[in-house]
Each structure stands twice: as C-alpha cells, then as structure tokens.
Design a protein around this motif. Structure first.
Motif, PDB file in Angstrom:
ATOM      1  N   ILE A  18      31.751  23.407  39.248  1.00 41.15           N
ATOM      2  CA  ILE A  18      30.820  24.196  38.448  1.00 41.15           C
ATOM      3  C   ILE A  18      30.981  23.787  36.988  1.00 41.15           C
ATOM      4  N   THR A  19      29.901  23.914  36.229  1.00 38.95           N
ATOM      5  CA  THR A  19      29.942  23.665  34.784  1.00 38.95           C
ATOM      6  C   THR A  19      29.246  24.827  34.070  1.00 38.95           C
ATOM      7  N   PRO A  20      29.777  26.034  34.193  1.00 38.55           N
ATOM      8  CA  PRO A  20      29.118  27.203  33.587  1.00 38.55           C
ATOM      9  C   PRO A  20      29.247  27.192  32.068  1.00 38.55           C
ATOM     10  N   ASP A  21      28.386  27.947  31.408  1.00 36.68           N
ATOM     11  CA  ASP A  21      28.445  28.041  29.953  1.00 36.68           C
ATOM     12  C   ASP A  21      29.817  28.519  29.486  1.00 36.68           C
ATOM     13  N   GLU A  22      30.450  29.397  30.278  1.00 34.01           N
ATOM     14  CA  GLU A  22      31.766  29.934  29.902  1.00 34.01           C
ATOM     15  C   GLU A  22      32.828  28.843  29.771  1.00 34.01           C
ATOM     16  N   ALA A  23      32.625  27.710  30.422  1.00 33.91           N
ATOM     17  CA  ALA A  23      33.636  26.659  30.445  1.00 33.91           C
ATOM     18  C   ALA A  23      33.790  25.949  29.106  1.00 33.91           C
ATOM     19  N   THR A  24      32.867  26.151  28.181  1.00 36.95           N
ATOM     20  CA  THR A  24      32.983  25.492  26.884  1.00 36.95           C
ATOM     21  C   THR A  24      34.094  26.095  26.031  1.00 36.95           C
ATOM     22  N   ASP A  25      34.508  27.322  26.334  1.00 37.08           N
ATOM     23  CA  ASP A  25      35.590  27.985  25.600  1.00 37.08           C
ATOM     24  C   ASP A  25      36.886  27.823  26.380  1.00 37.08           C
ATOM     25  N   LYS A  26      37.912  27.269  25.742  1.00 35.52           N
ATOM     26  CA  LYS A  26      39.158  26.938  26.435  1.00 35.52           C
ATOM     27  C   LYS A  26      39.812  28.151  27.067  1.00 35.52           C
ATOM     28  N   ALA A  27      39.987  29.222  26.304  1.00 38.94           N
ATOM     29  CA  ALA A  27      40.674  30.402  26.831  1.00 38.94           C
ATOM     30  C   ALA A  27      39.914  30.997  28.008  1.00 38.94           C
ATOM     31  N   THR A  28      38.589  31.070  27.893  1.00 36.02           N
ATOM     32  CA  THR A  28      37.789  31.615  28.980  1.00 36.02           C
ATOM     33  C   THR A  28      37.859  30.723  30.203  1.00 36.02           C
ATOM     34  N   ARG A  29      37.791  29.402  29.994  1.00 35.10           N
ATOM     35  CA  ARG A  29      37.840  28.462  31.117  1.00 35.10           C
ATOM     36  C   ARG A  29      39.163  28.561  31.862  1.00 35.10           C
ATOM     37  N   LYS A  30      40.262  28.637  31.132  1.00 40.17           N
ATOM     38  CA  LYS A  30      41.576  28.734  31.772  1.00 40.17           C
ATOM     39  C   LYS A  30      41.755  30.077  32.480  1.00 40.17           C
ATOM     40  N   SER A  31      41.199  31.145  31.908  1.00 37.33           N
ATOM     41  CA  SER A  31      41.274  32.439  32.580  1.00 37.33           C
ATOM     42  C   SER A  31      40.415  32.466  33.830  1.00 37.33           C
ATOM     43  N   LEU A  32      39.274  31.773  33.777  1.00 40.12           N
ATOM     44  CA  LEU A  32      38.442  31.668  34.974  1.00 40.12           C
ATOM     45  C   LEU A  32      39.168  30.882  36.057  1.00 40.12           C
ATOM     46  N   GLU A  33      39.860  29.809  35.684  1.00 42.98           N
ATOM     47  CA  GLU A  33      40.666  29.073  36.654  1.00 42.98           C
ATOM     48  C   GLU A  33      41.695  30.010  37.288  1.00 42.98           C
ATOM     49  N   ALA A  34      42.351  30.839  36.456  1.00 43.86           N
ATOM     50  CA  ALA A  34      43.321  31.802  36.981  1.00 43.86           C
ATOM     51  C   ALA A  34      42.655  32.782  37.934  1.00 43.86           C
ATOM     52  N   ALA A  35      41.431  33.211  37.605  1.00 45.80           N
ATOM     53  CA  ALA A  35      40.716  34.141  38.480  1.00 45.80           C
ATOM     54  C   ALA A  35      40.409  33.498  39.830  1.00 45.80           C
ATOM     55  N   LEU A  36      40.032  32.231  39.825  1.00 44.27           N
ATOM     56  CA  LEU A  36      39.754  31.527  41.070  1.00 44.27           C
ATOM     57  C   LEU A  36      41.022  31.419  41.921  1.00 44.27           C
ATOM     58  N   ILE A  37      42.121  31.017  41.282  1.00 47.97           N
ATOM     59  CA  ILE A  37      43.378  30.884  42.027  1.00 47.97           C
ATOM     60  C   ILE A  37      43.863  32.239  42.513  1.00 47.97           C
ATOM     61  N   ALA A  38      43.780  33.253  41.649  1.00 47.52           N
ATOM     62  CA  ALA A  38      44.260  34.582  42.023  1.00 47.52           C
ATOM     63  C   ALA A  38      43.443  35.162  43.177  1.00 47.52           C
ATOM     64  N   SER A  39      42.119  35.009  43.132  1.00 44.44           N
ATOM     65  CA  SER A  39      41.296  35.541  44.212  1.00 44.44           C
ATOM     66  C   SER A  39      41.536  34.771  45.512  1.00 44.44           C
ATOM     67  N   TYR A  40      41.773  33.454  45.388  1.00 42.80           N
ATOM     68  CA  TYR A  40      42.121  32.663  46.578  1.00 42.80           C
ATOM     69  C   TYR A  40      43.441  33.139  47.172  1.00 42.80           C
ATOM     70  N   ARG A  41      44.427  33.347  46.305  1.00 45.31           N
ATOM     71  CA  ARG A  41      45.725  33.827  46.780  1.00 45.31           C
ATOM     72  C   ARG A  41      45.568  35.174  47.483  1.00 45.31           C
ATOM     73  N   ARG A  42      44.743  36.046  46.925  1.00 41.47           N
ATOM     74  CA  ARG A  42      44.532  37.346  47.551  1.00 41.47           C
ATOM     75  C   ARG A  42      43.884  37.192  48.925  1.00 41.47           C
ATOM     76  N   ALA A  43      42.975  36.229  49.060  1.00 42.02           N
ATOM     77  CA  ALA A  43      42.251  36.051  50.319  1.00 42.02           C
ATOM     78  C   ALA A  43      43.129  35.482  51.427  1.00 42.02           C
ATOM     79  N   VAL A  44      43.989  34.506  51.092  1.00 38.06           N
ATOM     80  CA  VAL A  44      44.723  33.794  52.149  1.00 38.06           C
ATOM     81  C   VAL A  44      46.226  34.027  52.114  1.00 38.06           C
ATOM     82  N   GLY A  45      46.725  34.678  51.063  1.00 39.64           N
ATOM     83  CA  GLY A  45      48.146  35.015  51.019  1.00 39.64           C
ATOM     84  C   GLY A  45      49.049  33.973  50.412  1.00 39.64           C
ATOM     85  N   LYS A  46      48.470  32.903  49.864  1.00 37.50           N
ATOM     86  CA  LYS A  46      49.280  31.858  49.237  1.00 37.50           C
ATOM     87  C   LYS A  46      48.419  31.076  48.262  1.00 37.50           C
ATOM     88  N   SER A  47      49.054  30.209  47.479  1.00 35.25           N
ATOM     89  CA  SER A  47      48.350  29.395  46.492  1.00 35.25           C
ATOM     90  C   SER A  47      47.723  28.164  47.143  1.00 35.25           C
TER      91      SER A  47
END
Length: 287
Positions: free
Chosen positions: A103-132
């Motif tokens: 994805i290349t969303p508008d939010e990705a242009t801001d470093k802090a937002t992009r890195k937090s979005l990456e964390a959200a993706l990993i965190a939600s994945y971890r919640r779904a399957v139980g691991k990283s």
C-alpha cells in the motif's frame, strides 16, 4: 476491527495491491510504485505472513532489496534488508513461492505515522494468529544461523544438528488487548502498569529491569507522548527525565518473559499498534 483479514485486499481498511510474485526475475515487481509505503510478504506453501515492512523511500526499491536477498545463492547479509536472511532460510525449507502486496497511503509520507501503522499491522496480525510474522524483529527460523551486517562479513546458513541460534528463540504471545482503546488506563493492553508519576520523580523506586513504559501530558488531548521499551527501565526513564519536561507523567510495566530484545520489541509494537488503532495517530513524539 477485522483482526483475521491479514491476506485480504482491504486489511485494516486500506486498499492493498494484488499479490505479486516476489521473485526478482519476474516483471511484476516493476509495477510497484516508488512512493513511501508498506508491504506484506507471504509464502504460498505456509500459513500466515512471513514479513511486514515499511519504507520512507521507495516501496519498489525496498521490496527489490528483500527479493534479491531472499533469492540469492547464499544467505545474504542483514543489509540492505534485515528480513532477507530469514526469507532466504524459508526458501531453503519450503521453496521459492513468495508473494508480496503493498500500500502507498497518504499517511505513509509522515515517518512517525508510517512506523505506527507498521506497528498496527504487526500488532493486529499477532492478535489474529498468536505470534509475529516469521521474519519480524530480525528473527531467523530454527535450524539456521543469522548473517551479520556486511561490514563483519559473517554469512549465516544451515546450523549443524543440535546447535541453536538465539535469533530463532520464540517470541512472546500477543498482549491481552484489554482496554486497548484507552492508552492511559491502569490495565491498558492487559498489563499491570505502575502508578503515574511526574518524570521529575523518577528515582531508585523504578526497577532497573526489563519493561515497557508510556509517557503523556495529562493536560493534552493527545493520548500519549511516547511509548518505549528498555532492558533497564530506571536508566531509560532517567534519560527521558533529562530530555523532557518534568511535568510529563510516566508509567511502566515489567511483565515476566520479556528478557530478550525481540520480546520487548514485540510488547512495544503491540502497544504502539494499539495506540494507532485506538486513536488513528502515533504517540506525539514517537519517531
């Protein structure tokens, strides 16, 4: 929230690209734009995701760096892509059929937002399957040793039978996501948080142990200022005391089982990801 749709085109409300072959010899990768963005990698013979990443430069360039390493003749170094050694090892075990989506969303242009979005993706994945994801947090699969960075010239590869690799040590289970929508709650994400104190009061009462912490301004509508992890909470919070306004509040948690860097990063990522999912933005000073 769709926690389990991590392979879907609309995962977490974003418009993901179709899945493309990660093989660098395939022309599909040339279709990826050169904008800032995020990407996910899967292997068609394995369940779940192998990697989730972000870049502030070119998604195409970052994905190509991973692809070249994953399909190299020998295990690549950790640079230019830290996830490549693990993907290379997975290819040895399960074959070459990796796929990537981005994805290349508008939010990705801001470093802090992009890195937090990456964390959200990993965190939600971890919640779904139980691991990283397999290669997250500089990990390697069991049976292989990790390469060094290129300056040290130590390539990893298959381990002799009976040998172990610290980078293959299992991570922690996802946090409990209790009160995840309230980042200053006493039970946020199921952790036992210390009583909030001003940074000016950081002292020997803070344990010099592994843990995670949060910092915030009680007069600000922005939920948190910063989320961090440390092998020495006391030392790390004293650094914040010197570098930040002493009126800011802090609270910490020192749960069992986060005695390794990748385990603390998993806990920190769950917290940053939960913050983004709850309020749609990163902590104010997160970088």
């Amino acid at each position: 929230m769709d926690w389990v749709g991590f392979e879907n085109r609309d995962w977490l409300g974003f418009e993901w690209s179709p899945w493309l072959s990660l093989n660098p010899e395939d022309e599909e990768l040339s279709e990826i734009p050169t904008d800032e963005g995020l990407y996910r990698v899967r292997h068609v013979e394995r369940e779940g995701l192998e990697y989730i990443g972000e870049t502030g430069r070119s998604v195409r360039g970052r994905v190509m760096a991973l692809a070249r390493g994953a399909y190299a003749g020998e295990m690549p170094y950790r640079d230019p892509h830290v996830g490549a050694p693990c993907m290379w090892a997975v290819r040895q075990e399960d074959g070459p059929t990796f796929e990537v989506s981005y994805i290349t969303p508008d939010e990705a242009t801001d470093k802090a937002t992009r890195k937090s979005l990456e964390a959200a993706l990993i965190a939600s994945y971890r919640r779904a399957v139980g691991k990283s994801p397999t290669g997250a947090f500089s990990r390697i699969i069991p049976g292989y040793t990790m390469s060094s960075y290129s300056k040290n010239e130590n390539r990893g590869g298959l381990l002799p039978e009976g040998k172990a690799e610290p980078y293959a040590e299992p991570g922690i289970a996802p946090l409990e996501w209790q009160s995840y929508e309230d980042p200053t709650a006493v039970d946020w994400m199921g952790l036992k948080w210390s009583e909030p104190l001003e940074l000016a009061e950081v002292s020997t009462t803070v344990p010099a142990t592994n843990g995670v912490y949060r910092i915030w301004d009680s007069t600000s509508p922005h939920p948190l200022t910063y989320i961090g992890e440390s092998a020495n909470l006391r030392s790390r919070l004293k650094t914040h005391k010197r570098n930040r306004r002493n009126k800011l509040l802090f609270s910490y948690s020192a749960p069992d089982g986060i005695d390794a860097k990748h385990k603390r990063l998993e806990a920190e990522t769950d917290l940053i990801g939960a913050h983004w999912l709850a309020v749609g933005k990163p902590p104010m000073d997160q970088h």
